[in-house]
Design a protein around this motif. Structure first.
Motif, PDB file in Angstrom:
ATOM      1  N   GLU A  15      40.251  41.956  47.228  1.00 43.24           N
ATOM      2  CA  GLU A  15      41.347  42.841  47.618  1.00 43.24           C
ATOM      3  C   GLU A  15      41.821  42.535  49.035  1.00 43.24           C
ATOM      4  O   GLU A  15      43.021  42.508  49.304  1.00 43.24           O
ATOM      5  N   HIS A  18      43.791  39.337  48.830  1.00 42.75           N
ATOM      6  CA  HIS A  18      44.843  39.336  47.816  1.00 42.75           C
ATOM      7  C   HIS A  18      44.682  38.164  46.862  1.00 42.75           C
ATOM      8  O   HIS A  18      45.650  37.534  46.461  1.00 42.75           O
ATOM      9  N   ARG A  19      43.441  37.871  46.517  1.00 39.76           N
ATOM     10  CA  ARG A  19      43.107  36.817  45.545  1.00 39.76           C
ATOM     11  C   ARG A  19      42.261  37.460  44.466  1.00 39.76           C
ATOM     12  O   ARG A  19      41.303  38.149  44.755  1.00 39.76           O
ATOM     13  N   TYR A  20      42.596  37.194  43.234  1.00 36.59           N
ATOM     14  CA  TYR A  20      41.886  37.850  42.149  1.00 36.59           C
ATOM     15  C   TYR A  20      41.328  36.861  41.132  1.00 36.59           C
ATOM     16  O   TYR A  20      40.960  37.240  40.032  1.00 36.59           O
TER      17      TYR A  20
END
Length: 45
Positions: A15, A18-20
């Motif tokens: 989170e 901002h990488r999933y």
């Protein structure tokens, strides 16, 4: 199969960045004649 993985810290870091998605490496030690061994999964960003 990796059992009982704690993903709370990884989810929080994803989170923040901002990488999933990321590659997951699981390299068990080379010991013969075992049916199970603890491993250290590593998610690389």
């Amino acid at each position: 199969m990796v059992d009982a993985v704690a993903l709370d810290d990884l989810a929080a870091r994803c989170e923040q960045l901002h990488r999933y998605s990321s590659p997951l490496t699981v390299a068990p030690p080379r010991i013969r004649a075992l049916t199970g061994i603890p491993v250290n999964p590593i998610a690389a960003f």
